[in-house]
Structure formats: C-alpha cells, structure tokens
Scaffold this active site. Structure first.
Site, PDB file in Angstrom:
ATOM      1  N   SER A  57      -9.634   2.036   2.812  1.00 52.58           N
ATOM      2  CA  SER A  57      -8.725   2.777   1.970  1.00 52.58           C
ATOM      3  C   SER A  57      -7.702   1.912   1.228  1.00 52.58           C
ATOM      4  CB  SER A  57      -7.970   3.805   2.822  1.00 52.58           C
ATOM      5  OG  SER A  57      -7.169   3.170   3.789  1.00 52.58           O
ATOM      6  N   SER A  90      -9.888  -0.370   7.046  1.00 50.69           N
ATOM      7  CA  SER A  90      -9.311  -0.306   5.699  1.00 50.69           C
ATOM      8  C   SER A  90      -8.595  -1.554   5.204  1.00 50.69           C
ATOM      9  CB  SER A  90      -8.349   0.873   5.596  1.00 50.69           C
ATOM     10  OG  SER A  90      -9.090   2.044   5.406  1.00 50.69           O
ATOM     11  N   LYS A 128       0.863  -1.188   0.000  1.00 44.66           N
ATOM     12  CA  LYS A 128       0.000   0.000   0.000  1.00 44.66           C
ATOM     13  C   LYS A 128       0.900   1.238   0.000  1.00 44.66           C
ATOM     14  CE  LYS A 128      -3.824   2.093   2.641  1.00 44.66           C
ATOM     15  NZ  LYS A 128      -4.711   1.937   3.820  1.00 44.66           N
TER      16      LYS A 128
HETATM   17  N1  GLN Z   1     -13.252   4.349   6.208  1.00 45.69           N
HETATM   18  C1  GLN Z   1     -12.594   4.794   7.395  1.00 45.69           C
HETATM   19  C2  GLN Z   1     -12.173   6.240   7.239  1.00 45.69           C
HETATM   20  O1  GLN Z   1     -12.448   6.809   6.224  1.00 45.69           O
HETATM   21  C3  GLN Z   1     -11.417   3.902   7.713  1.00 45.69           C
HETATM   22  C4  GLN Z   1     -10.192   4.247   6.959  1.00 45.69           C
HETATM   23  C5  GLN Z   1      -9.019   3.412   7.397  1.00 45.69           C
HETATM   24  O2  GLN Z   1      -9.154   2.409   8.074  1.00 45.69           O
HETATM   25  N2  GLN Z   1      -7.839   3.875   7.017  1.00 45.69           N
HETATM   26  O3  GLN Z   1     -11.585   6.810   8.123  1.00 45.69           O
END
Ligand code: GLN
Length: 496
Positions: free
Chosen positions: A153, A177, A78
């Site tokens: 994400s 994410s 990532k």
């Molecule tokens: N969807 C969540 C957010 O927008 C989690 C994102 C994540 O785990 N990095 O914060």
C-alpha cells in the site's frame, strides 16, 4: 547542484555539511520535481511554504555548527501518519479534509532530527492493498513504466523515492506494504520488528501487524532514518518495545566478527525456504534472486536450505486476522467523531449507514464485512481463533528455520509490477500476490527488500531478507554489504 535528487540521504547531508548545497536549495529542488511529475500521483498534499520554512530553520541550525544525518534532508510521509500541519486522509474519502491536532511519533522524531517534510504520499485506502489502486484519490504510477502499478500500500512512498521526488520517505507494512512497493520500484525498504517503531499517530489498519519503516535508495539511508524513527514510546503505544534506540548506521561498514574485507559476510548463513522458490514464482524473479544469492556467496555467506511449511496458510490466516482487526479499528468512522458525514439522512442508524457507504471504498467495505463475519458469534472459534493458532505455528516455523541460519532470503513478490487494472476486479488475485511477505508480518519479524536486478520489461526485482527478532542491524549490514558490491540500488528509471 542539479542532481541533488540522486544523492540520497547520506549524500545530501554530506553535500550540505560541505557547503555545496543548502536545505532550502534541496527542498526547492524536490518541490519543483514533485510539481513536474505530478502525473505519477505520488503526493496527496504538499505545503511548499511550510517545507521551505523548515528548510530555512535547518540551514540556520547548520550555520550555527549543528551537524546531523537528517538535518535539512527533505522527506515525505505516507498519508497514513497523522501530521499537524498537513491533511491526513489514509487514502480514504472518509478522511478527506481531516486535519490532525498532533503529529505521529515517527513524524515528530524525524522532524526533531531536523528533517524537512515535503508532503504526504498516496497509499491504498487505510493501507489495504498491494497496488495503490485502492486509493480514493487516484492511482500512483510506477516510474519504471507508468502503465504499471508501483505496488502498495505504500505506493506513493516508493514512487517518490524511485522518481527522485524526496530524498527518502516513510511507509508502513502490515503484510508487505513497505517491502513489495520497494521491490516493484527498485528501492530499499525495511519493516522493523513489530513494536520497534511507535504506532502512535498511525491510522490503524490491523494493530497487531502494523509497523512503520523507512524507504530509501540504500540500506545505509534506511539505517539513518530508522535510527531516528525507532525506540520506545510506551506511554502512547502499549505495544511499543521498551528497548533503547539503536544507531543502525554503526555496524554498516564493519565486517562481521571473524570476517574479512574481501569477504565481509563470512560466516553469515542465509536460509532459503524451499516454499519461496517453487512454481508460484515467475522465472524472471527467481533468476534475479538466485543471481543476488550467488553474489552473497562471493561476499562470504553460505546458503542453507530451510523450510517454512505453513507458508501457504499465511494467506488465509492473514486475510482473517487483518480484516478482523480492521473491522474493529474502522468502527470509529461513524460520522460522529470525525471524518466524513453523509449530508442527508433520516435517523442515527441511517446516518451511520450512509456515512460508511459513502466514505469507504469497495475493498475496505469488503474487509469490514469479512472481519465482522469472522468475529461474529458462532464463527469466532472456527475462523478467528483458528487463524490465531496457525499464526503461532507460523512464528514457530521461523524459529526452527533460524536454528539453521541467521537470515532468510527469497523473493519479495511472485512477479514484477503488474499493469494498472490487471487485477482490479479480482481481490483474490491481489491477495495471492502477498504470499512471500505475509508470514514475516504474522510472526512480527523484521524484513526488507533490496534491489536485486531486473525482470521482464526491465522492471525491478527485490530480494527479501528476513531476520530474527530485533536483528534490524544485521539485516541492514547484510543489505549494505550487497549494495557495496552491486549497483542495482543506484539505477534510476529513464527520464528521472
Ligand atoms: N497487501 C496487503 C493487504 O492488502 C498488505 C497491506 C499492508 O501491508 N498494509 O492487506
């Protein structure tokens, strides 16, 4: 061999050990697939020469008699992990063209184990989002239906595994994410206990929540990666847990104490939080989850009803704490130290303002504003402190549930992957989709997503398993037993 991309990590390592393929061949194969499927938007950077050089080095180590579960296995990271050899953007224009002088600990550990790095994977900007649509470098597409989001994400990460563009990948999970994109793309992912994997070299979003983890086809492959990624790094990350690394692959094949080969999970109590099975969850998702739980009963597990009464509060609490920490972490991007700087400006303050207005996308700006507000004098007690208090209660709710069960199960997300653009202009609609993953993160517990079937439109559904602190091995064992008895995790989207 032509189907190298379906072998997974363990299968690929076996094939290399048996001399049926080499790391160079496998690396070439994945690179060609990444090129052929560039329209999926999974990769943000690839260095073919560097990857092939690493593969050749791995082949030489194997030829010299070295073995290793990751030796020569092509992975991708990532783009939130800094890498010395490849650019790191965190999905943001702010870091376009940035090159780190060092590798993240997780990246370095996988490289040390002999894994090959193919490239860097698309993600929501600074990991803020659940659809990969917040990336400054374009969307990633779900290989099960390219008009749909892959989740986020770690969207590019999930796409790379599902479409066979890497044997396995890294992701990060701050509020879901790893688990949610794994669920949307029909792969397996685990977010370990907070502190299990070093955050050193992970571009920070919300430091008290951020955690790295592997995403792969199977729980067995996740176990291989996690064994290399996890372990103390206290000199560089003060929140890293000072506990010896574990071999997560060891307990996989073994039945639980007192269980049998036919019922390998005999004695395992799976808690079903009633708040996870209510009206908010789409019927197709619930049906797949319930069918998976019936399979768990066949494997010897017993289902018990539990409650996580503050589940609903996890959304407001997370969307106060995460932006608060983000607003602080992102203050370093000021146009002075590194990253983007506005080309034209009048004075220092104007330079800051223009740089940040140009460099950050709308969702990141929104969170900086929310975070700055909830931390400001006069509102700090009402919002930030209150959220921290409720966070503690959410963690206590889990401990009460774990008094009655070993593992908690439920859906990962309230629906299958949605259509690109569907929730685009509505931040709250995006935030609500995190309802089943946020509480685990707030409590710092390990959680995973296991492919559990398909919902409407033939789109994958994940089963979420949550364990108590440091119970990654137990989670992986429970997921592995399920994957021995089912084949959801082996399904490949058509054309891949
Ligand atoms: N969807 C969540 C957010 O927008 C989690 C994102 C994540 O785990 N990095 O914060």
């Amino acid at each position: 061999m032509s189907d190298l991309h379906h072998l997974g990590v363990a299968g690929l390592a076996d094939a290399m050990a048996a001399g049926q393929t080499s790391s160079v061949e496998a690396t070439r194969h994945f690179l060609a697939r990444a090129r052929a499927h560039a329209d999926l938007g999974a990769f943000l950077a690839i260095d073919e020469d560097a990857a092939l050089a690493q593969a050749a080095a791995a082949d030489a180590r194997r030829a010299a008699g070295e073995q290793g579960a990751l030796l020569g296995v092509p992975l991708a990271h990532k783009d939130i992990f800094v890498t010395r050899g490849l650019p790191t953007t965190a999905g943001s224009k702010m870091l376009d063209g940035y090159r780190s002088p060092f590798d993240a600990t997780v990246v370095a550990r996988l490289a040390q184990a002999g894994a090959v790095t193919l490239g860097k994977l698309n993600c929501d900007e600074f990991a803020m989002g659940g659809s990969n649509e917040n990336s400054a470098f374009g969307v990633a597409r779900n290989p099960w239906d390219p008009t749909r989001v892959p989740g986020g994400s770690s969207g590019g990460s999930a796409v790379a595994v599902a479409a066979g563009l890497a044997a396995a990948v890294t992701g990060t999970d701050t509020g879901g994410s790893i688990r949610q994109p794994a669920s949307f793309c029909g792969i397996t992912g685990i977010k370990p206990t907070y502190g299990r994997c070093s955050r050193y070299g992970m571009v920070a979003f919300a430091s008290s929540l951020d955690q790295a983890g592997p995403m792969a086809r199977s729980a067995a492959d996740c176990a291989v990666l996690l064994s290399a990624m996890a372990g103390p790094d206290i000199d560089r990350d003060s929140t890293s847990l000072d506990l010896p690394a574990e071999d997560y692959t060891r307990p996989l094949g073994q039945p639980r104490a007192g269980a049998t080969a036919a019922q390998p999970l005999k004695g395992l109590r799976i808690g079903l939080p009633k708040e996870f099975f209510g009206d908010g969850c789409a019927p197709d998702v619930l049906a797949a989850v319930r069918a998976a739980l019936a399979e768990y009963e066949k494997l010897g597990a017993t289902l018990v009803d539990v409650s996580l009464p503050r589940t609903e509060l996890s959304i407001p609490v997370y969307y106060i704490i995460a932006p608060a920490e983000a607003s602080s972490n992102l203050s370093r991007f000021d146009g002075v130290k590194f990253g983007h700087r506005a080309a034209k400006y009048d004075d220092l303050v104007d330079m800051y303002q223009k740089t940040r207005a140009q460099g950050f996308g709308p969702e990141v700006q929104r969170r900086i504003m929310i975070g700055t507000y909830v931390l400001s004098h006069g509102y700090y007690d009402a919002y930030y402190i209150k959220a921290q208090q409720i966070r503690r209660l959410i963690a206590q709710d889990f401990q009460q549930a774990f008094a009655q069960c070993d593992v908690i199960a439920g859906p990962v997300a309230p629906s299958v992957a949605w259509t690109l653009g569907e929730k685009g202009d509505d931040p709250v609609a995006n935030y609500l989709a995190d309802i089943y993953t946020l509480s685990t993160s707030l409590a710092g517990l390990p959680g995973m997503s296991v492919p559990a079937g398909f919902g409407v439109g033939g789109l994958p559904v994940g089963l979420q398993l949550v364990g108590n602190y440091l119970k990654e091995a137990e989670l992986l064992q429970a997921a592995h037993a399920f994957q021995q008895a089912t084949d959801w995790h082996t399904r490949i989207p058509q054309g891949f």
